[in-house]
Design a protein around this motif. Sequence first.
Motif, PDB file in Angstrom:
ATOM      1  N   CYS A  54       7.113  10.651  -7.497  1.00 36.36           N
ATOM      2  CA  CYS A  54       7.583   9.267  -7.389  1.00 36.36           C
ATOM      3  C   CYS A  54       9.066   9.177  -7.743  1.00 36.36           C
ATOM      4  O   CYS A  54       9.674  10.154  -8.197  1.00 36.36           O
ATOM      5  N   ALA A  55       9.644   7.990  -7.562  1.00 36.31           N
ATOM      6  CA  ALA A  55      11.014   7.750  -8.006  1.00 36.31           C
ATOM      7  C   ALA A  55      11.098   8.011  -9.507  1.00 36.31           C
ATOM      8  O   ALA A  55      10.135   7.747 -10.245  1.00 36.31           O
ATOM      9  N   PRO A  56      12.233   8.515 -10.007  1.00 35.56           N
ATOM     10  CA  PRO A  56      12.356   8.828 -11.439  1.00 35.56           C
ATOM     11  C   PRO A  56      12.072   7.645 -12.344  1.00 35.56           C
ATOM     12  O   PRO A  56      11.583   7.824 -13.473  1.00 35.56           O
ATOM     13  N   GLU A  57      12.336   6.446 -11.870  1.00 36.53           N
ATOM     14  CA  GLU A  57      12.093   5.251 -12.697  1.00 36.53           C
ATOM     15  C   GLU A  57      10.611   5.039 -12.995  1.00 36.53           C
ATOM     16  O   GLU A  57      10.261   4.376 -13.979  1.00 36.53           O
ATOM     17  N   VAL A  58       9.739   5.599 -12.171  1.00 35.72           N
ATOM     18  CA  VAL A  58       8.303   5.463 -12.434  1.00 35.72           C
ATOM     19  C   VAL A  58       7.936   6.174 -13.729  1.00 35.72           C
ATOM     20  O   VAL A  58       7.183   5.644 -14.563  1.00 35.72           O
TER      21      VAL A  58
ATOM     22  N   PRO B 299       0.810  -1.235   0.000  1.00 41.41           N
ATOM     23  CA  PRO B 299       0.000   0.000   0.000  1.00 41.41           C
ATOM     24  C   PRO B 299       0.832   1.269   0.000  1.00 41.41           C
ATOM     25  O   PRO B 299       0.333   2.337  -0.383  1.00 41.41           O
ATOM     26  N   ASP B 300       2.108   1.171   0.419  1.00 43.01           N
ATOM     27  CA  ASP B 300       2.949   2.360   0.473  1.00 43.01           C
ATOM     28  C   ASP B 300       3.909   2.471  -0.708  1.00 43.01           C
ATOM     29  O   ASP B 300       4.771   3.354  -0.728  1.00 43.01           O
ATOM     30  N   SER B 301       3.793   1.593  -1.710  1.00 39.89           N
ATOM     31  CA  SER B 301       4.666   1.694  -2.879  1.00 39.89           C
ATOM     32  C   SER B 301       4.273   2.903  -3.715  1.00 39.89           C
ATOM     33  O   SER B 301       3.137   3.402  -3.635  1.00 39.89           O
ATOM     34  N   ASP B 302       5.203   3.385  -4.531  1.00 39.56           N
ATOM     35  CA  ASP B 302       4.888   4.514  -5.402  1.00 39.56           C
ATOM     36  C   ASP B 302       3.725   4.181  -6.333  1.00 39.56           C
ATOM     37  O   ASP B 302       2.862   5.032  -6.594  1.00 39.56           O
ATOM     38  N   VAL B 303       3.704   2.950  -6.836  1.00 40.99           N
ATOM     39  CA  VAL B 303       2.627   2.549  -7.748  1.00 40.99           C
ATOM     40  C   VAL B 303       1.272   2.583  -7.052  1.00 40.99           C
ATOM     41  O   VAL B 303       0.278   3.073  -7.610  1.00 40.99           O
ATOM     42  N   SER B 304       1.208   2.072  -5.823  1.00 39.34           N
ATOM     43  CA  SER B 304      -0.063   2.079  -5.092  1.00 39.34           C
ATOM     44  C   SER B 304      -0.508   3.497  -4.764  1.00 39.34           C
ATOM     45  O   SER B 304      -1.698   3.836  -4.884  1.00 39.34           O
ATOM     46  N   LEU B 305       0.437   4.335  -4.358  1.00 43.81           N
ATOM     47  CA  LEU B 305       0.095   5.723  -4.040  1.00 43.81           C
ATOM     48  C   LEU B 305      -0.344   6.477  -5.290  1.00 43.81           C
ATOM     49  O   LEU B 305      -1.271   7.301  -5.244  1.00 43.81           O
ATOM     50  N   LEU B 306       0.307   6.179  -6.424  1.00 49.89           N
ATOM     51  CA  LEU B 306      -0.075   6.824  -7.684  1.00 49.89           C
ATOM     52  C   LEU B 306      -1.456   6.357  -8.127  1.00 49.89           C
ATOM     53  O   LEU B 306      -2.281   7.158  -8.586  1.00 49.89           O
ATOM     54  N   ALA B 307      -1.730   5.060  -7.974  1.00 47.72           N
ATOM     55  CA  ALA B 307      -3.049   4.530  -8.350  1.00 47.72           C
ATOM     56  C   ALA B 307      -4.156   5.132  -7.492  1.00 47.72           C
ATOM     57  O   ALA B 307      -5.281   5.324  -7.968  1.00 47.72           O
TER      58      ALA B 307
ATOM     59  N   THR C  40       1.647  12.354  -7.521  1.00 47.67           N
ATOM     60  CA  THR C  40       1.740  12.434  -8.975  1.00 47.67           C
ATOM     61  C   THR C  40       3.020  11.735  -9.402  1.00 47.67           C
ATOM     62  O   THR C  40       3.867  11.373  -8.576  1.00 47.67           O
ATOM     63  N   VAL C  41       3.202  11.556 -10.700  1.00 55.93           N
ATOM     64  CA  VAL C  41       4.416  10.922 -11.204  1.00 55.93           C
ATOM     65  C   VAL C  41       5.638  11.707 -10.758  1.00 55.93           C
ATOM     66  O   VAL C  41       6.678  11.123 -10.422  1.00 55.93           O
ATOM     67  N   ASP C  42       5.536  13.021 -10.726  1.00 53.27           N
ATOM     68  CA  ASP C  42       6.665  13.851 -10.308  1.00 53.27           C
ATOM     69  C   ASP C  42       7.058  13.603  -8.853  1.00 53.27           C
ATOM     70  O   ASP C  42       8.197  13.874  -8.458  1.00 53.27           O
TER      71      ASP C  42
END
Length: 258
Positions: free
Chosen positions: A55-59, A38-46, A51-53
């Motif tokens: 998140c980690a640059p790899e996102v 639940p705390d991953s960048d992908v989950s937080l973005l979903a 926002t993408v900005d």
Amino acid sequence: MGTVVSFDVPAAAVVGGSLEAAVRWLHWVDRIFSPYRPDSDVSLLAAAEVTVDGCAPEVAEVVSACTALRLCSGGYFTAAPGGVFDPSGYVKGWAVERAAAILSAAGSTNHLVNGGGDVQCVGGRPRSALGAPNASGFASGLSGEEPWRVGIADPFHRSRLALVVEAAGSAVATSGIAERGAHIIDPHLGHPATGLVSLTVVGPSLALADAYATAAFAMGPPRASEWTESLPGYEAYAITENGDTWQTTGFAPHIAPA
């Protein structure tokens, strides 16, 4: 991200630390991209909490790659299956390919990284008679090698193999029902794809081979046959629901002799 990764590496990768570095990379990818956290960048973005900005640059790199794959596949590859952002269909192959690159950067010319049955091969598999390692501790040159052998599960008989693929310096990815059942969604129809039970793609990049296999499986026959035939540098082999098979024109050399 719900899968197991295994390595076939030279001893120097253990002694020199590159295997540990590759494993650290995969754990970092899991923290950033896992939809199960639940705390991953992908989950937080979903959940629209970042926002993408933020998140980690790899996102952003992954989002861009997924957009390109969606366009080239006519929408059959998507980073939002079921309407929820989840780029796992690209991330697994991308992460495993980069783990293999970490080993290569440290000097290994012969290794294999297997992420849940999808593999990135670097060089060939050294025979036991391979000569002494070079100054970096890794075996050098291509002599004394043979192709890696990658088994493709029989979707109708889980204890058997449908075929064995030979690969050297390339990737092998399979999408199908053998391990997880009917889980690949046709994004245009909104329900599990039908017509195929297994589709394997062989080519230089596991990130692309894995995504191509997913997209082609979602297409179903005959669209998948026409589309995979058009992919430069990649070949495909498929098994249909009724047990028939087809392959692209350049796939035959990748099949290991019986």
